[in-house]
Design a protein around this motif. Sequence first.
Motif, mmCIF file in Angstrom:
data_model
loop_
_atom_site.group_PDB
_atom_site.id
_atom_site.type_symbol
_atom_site.label_atom_id
_atom_site.label_comp_id
_atom_site.label_asym_id
_atom_site.label_seq_id
_atom_site.Cartn_x
_atom_site.Cartn_y
_atom_site.Cartn_z
ATOM 1 N N THR A 55 0.867 -1.176 0.000
ATOM 2 C CA THR A 55 0.000 0.000 0.000
ATOM 3 C C THR A 55 0.902 1.223 0.000
ATOM 4 O O THR A 55 1.898 1.261 0.714
ATOM 5 N N GLY A 56 0.555 2.171 -0.833
ATOM 6 C CA GLY A 56 1.357 3.394 -0.922
ATOM 7 C C GLY A 56 2.782 3.144 -1.334
ATOM 8 O O GLY A 56 3.676 3.906 -0.977
ATOM 9 N N GLY A 57 3.009 2.074 -2.051
ATOM 10 C CA GLY A 57 4.366 1.797 -2.511
ATOM 11 C C GLY A 57 5.215 1.075 -1.497
ATOM 12 O O GLY A 57 6.365 0.750 -1.753
ATOM 13 N N VAL A 58 4.660 0.834 -0.302
ATOM 14 C CA VAL A 58 5.407 0.100 0.723
ATOM 15 C C VAL A 58 4.860 -1.320 0.780
ATOM 16 O O VAL A 58 3.650 -1.517 0.838
ATOM 17 N N CYS A 59 5.752 -2.283 0.740
ATOM 18 C CA CYS A 59 5.312 -3.669 0.582
ATOM 19 C C CYS A 59 5.786 -4.551 1.733
ATOM 20 O O CYS A 59 6.820 -4.290 2.339
ATOM 21 N N ARG A 60 5.028 -5.589 1.989
ATOM 22 C CA ARG A 60 5.500 -6.608 2.913
ATOM 23 C C ARG A 60 4.905 -7.953 2.510
ATOM 24 O O ARG A 60 3.829 -8.024 1.900
ATOM 25 N N VAL A 61 5.614 -9.000 2.889
ATOM 26 C CA VAL A 61 5.171 -10.350 2.555
ATOM 27 C C VAL A 61 4.110 -10.763 3.573
ATOM 28 O O VAL A 61 4.310 -10.635 4.777
ATOM 29 N N GLU A 62 2.974 -11.251 3.072
ATOM 30 C CA GLU A 62 1.890 -11.642 3.969
ATOM 31 C C GLU A 62 1.461 -13.077 3.669
ATOM 32 O O GLU A 62 1.470 -13.499 2.513
ATOM 33 N N PRO A 63 1.058 -13.809 4.705
ATOM 34 C CA PRO A 63 0.561 -15.161 4.456
ATOM 35 C C PRO A 63 -0.834 -15.117 3.851
ATOM 36 O O PRO A 63 -1.450 -14.060 3.758
ATOM 37 N N ALA A 64 -1.336 -16.281 3.470
ATOM 38 C CA ALA A 64 -2.669 -16.350 2.873
ATOM 39 C C ALA A 64 -3.720 -15.977 3.919
ATOM 40 O O ALA A 64 -3.486 -16.050 5.127
ATOM 41 N N PHE A 65 -4.910 -15.597 3.420
ATOM 42 C CA PHE A 65 -6.010 -15.275 4.329
ATOM 43 C C PHE A 65 -7.243 -16.069 3.931
ATOM 44 O O PHE A 65 -7.553 -16.227 2.752
ATOM 45 N N SER A 66 -7.972 -16.508 4.942
ATOM 46 C CA SER A 66 -9.230 -17.210 4.707
ATOM 47 C C SER A 66 -10.161 -16.874 5.867
ATOM 48 O O SER A 66 -9.841 -17.165 7.026
#
Lengths: 313, 563
Positions: B542-553
Amino acid sequence: MKNRILFLSIAAFALLLGCEEEPPFINYDPPKTTLDTTWVKPTPSAPQVKQVLLEDVTGVQCVNCPDAAAIAKALQTANPGRVNVIGIHPLNLLPTFTNPINKEGHQSRQDFRTQAGADFCTNILGVPNSLPKGAIDRVKFPDKTDLLMDRTDWTAKTNAQLNEPTPVNITLTHIKEVEGYPIPENELLLEVTVEYTQVPTDTNKNYLTLVLIEDSIVDVQEYIDYSGPIPAPAFNDNYMHMHIMRACLTNATGDLLNKADAPIVAGRVYKKRYKYTFTNPVWVKKQLHVIGYVHRNDTRKDVYQSNHVELDY
Amino acid sequence: MVFCNLYYRMNKYVLLTISLAISCALFAQTSEKKEDKGEFSGNFQTNAQFYMRDDRIGANTTQYLRELSSAEAWLFMNYKIKGFNFSVRYDLFNNSPLFNPQQAYSKSGIGFWQVSKDVDKFNFTLGYFYDQFGTGALFRAYEDRNIGIDFAIQGARVIYNFSENTRIKAFTGQQKFRFDIREPIIKGANIEHRMVFSDKLNAELGASVVNRTLDQNTMSSIASTINSYPLEQRFDPKYNVFGYNVYNTLNYKNFTWFVEYNLKTPEAILDYSNTLINKPGNIFYTSLSYSTTGFGVNVQFKRLESFLLRVNPLEIAPLPNNGPINYLPALTRQNTYRLLARYNAVVQELGENAAQLEFTLKPTKSLQINLNGSIVNTLAGLTFADGYVWNNQTKLFREVYTDVAYKFNKKFKAMVGVQSIGYNQQLFEGKASAPYVEALTLFGEMTYKLNTKRSLRFEWQYMNTEQDLGSFVNALVEYNVAPHWSFSAGDLVNFRSGFLNKPLPGEKFEIIHYYNFFTSYTYKTTRLTAAFLKQPQGVNCTGGVCRVEPAFSGGRLTITTNF
């Protein structure tokens, strides 16, 4: 007005850039170990009885320091073999307390100050405003603001630490000969065995520090004389100085134990040998012993276990 | 009772802030003149998530196994009176994965407070504040709560509006870390000056300096780490790091040229193997744009070398826990469609070259064409000696994108496009064996207005790749009833496996559906949303800032309101 503010702004910028800083202690000396090995025992040994480390930051011109030394002595007497005391005379720190005495006809015969002691303070314990101060197992107790505490806290905190379990055993051995060849008299060869009986609750890096201590040195010390109607500073030319830190055999901040290829697991053994060459003829070797301890050195400095060995000279 | 709990959590500074605010408010109300009663405003946001474990997509972090639900909430209140500005924000986290998707974090309390006052040309601020110098490459204190970022500074700031065209600001403080602050001290100063040469030519100049001073504890850890290295790798670390930048925006007729250079002094930084090295850093960034009726073009270039500027050089935790002082967004297109945004370049603070070229064409009122190309490679990928090098050792990211939008009539418009992505998953996501991802995506969107209030929107994407989790197709239908309701339903289907989810020999790949059902209700300034969705693991930006996230359910509920 505008120009003045602009000028002040530029001056503030310049001030930010102007000063050279004193770096922390980085050891550029070659490793002092002659043996460095590790393995994992299938069945870990039983945990040792906990020993507590008391680091007493002291000075020969500190009038209350003999009182602190007496508290340390009492703790050792009450808990035989379970309290290891290091008397730290830091070089170039708190000079009004730590500089050798040369006043009113009294003169120090030895200089107890060490750079290693100063490195302990600046890098680990903190630099106190006054003396005596002491750290118990380098633990930052919740009710205290610093590692270094007043001597009135030492007994309670030491007793608390004596009840803590230790996840690591440490054994020190003075090696007198290697494969039949005696070690020269001017050298000390010390073997250290560190064994983890369980993994510490934190998984940070652990360090080993070894300190050379000399006892029973008679020299001048300032103290408070309570014998008169008014307590007054006085000099004791024949004061018996105990547990004086002479040298640090490892880095002042400790030597790393759990390198990347040898992580801490239950049963992990680290064995190291350290060689030290005596150069100061004033030291009495029969009065020397070594204290070793395993500790953290990140945001916390806690000592897990300490031990000591009398040198066999 | 709730108020009492909240009250006792406040520290003395917050109490002082609120006392002052109340005093001022009372004063304002009892004043005979009753001219200025001040202005009270605020906003509230809450997110609640309900977790439904799905091992097939990797939705099995702690919240799926134990807590089963989580919530976050923020209540921000602001009161302005007589040049004073009082702000306070109450933050709540219950079993939240925001800071670390692998953990459940629970705490609540005052997350932000601020008192500021305008005095003539000065503005004084005490407490927490957000700010940035220039583009933020040297210093940016900001919040992006949706990915757990709150890099507010707690300290003091002075802004002096020297003249209409000149502004100076300076601050000192410490970076916020959840409900605490980090020990190192950050200070800085910035000056900006605008020069108008003529109606057609003007320039906006700026310069900054930032200094971070490490605390003794942090330095002890650094020194200990260095002392554990082989002798030849040891060096004297610095307590202080200084960063400087100069930048200028030159506007001439339809052209805008921006250029910026950032420099930082040597300090201990972690390299790719998490070994401390002593290096200075720099960033050169420039962009040139031209726009006229029906046509716009923008070209950008950035070269970044060893520009890790963090509160603590030993921080290796991923965002938002690594405490950056600055802001380094990727120089690539920020996509919004689900599959187009699946692969995002993560800025390599240790070094990269990045370039982007963007065209916008609007030959008629009904037709718009966008073209975009961006490329990122390692420092070795562009040198004076070897020129431009694009191979397995240097390539990091590549995107070629185009879309064509056409408005057929007042009721119906459509858009189609294609995107080609190259993505170094090994580096960006830390997946050691992952091959370089090559993905081609076709996409489109159609919007049909049923009447003045109701509209129907359909979007689709088809992504083909043999790497990562393989190929996906996504379709979504959205039905809007203005001004209150919006409904959508979609399905993202992983219909073919990739390198990372190849079935075992003898087994067959099972198609995975990532359903998505969403509804929102808006009333005045309040918006409520409810969603049930599954989303694959990946990089969230978001806003050009990134992070690795696990899956969501699971399910998500949100409420946002302003008052």
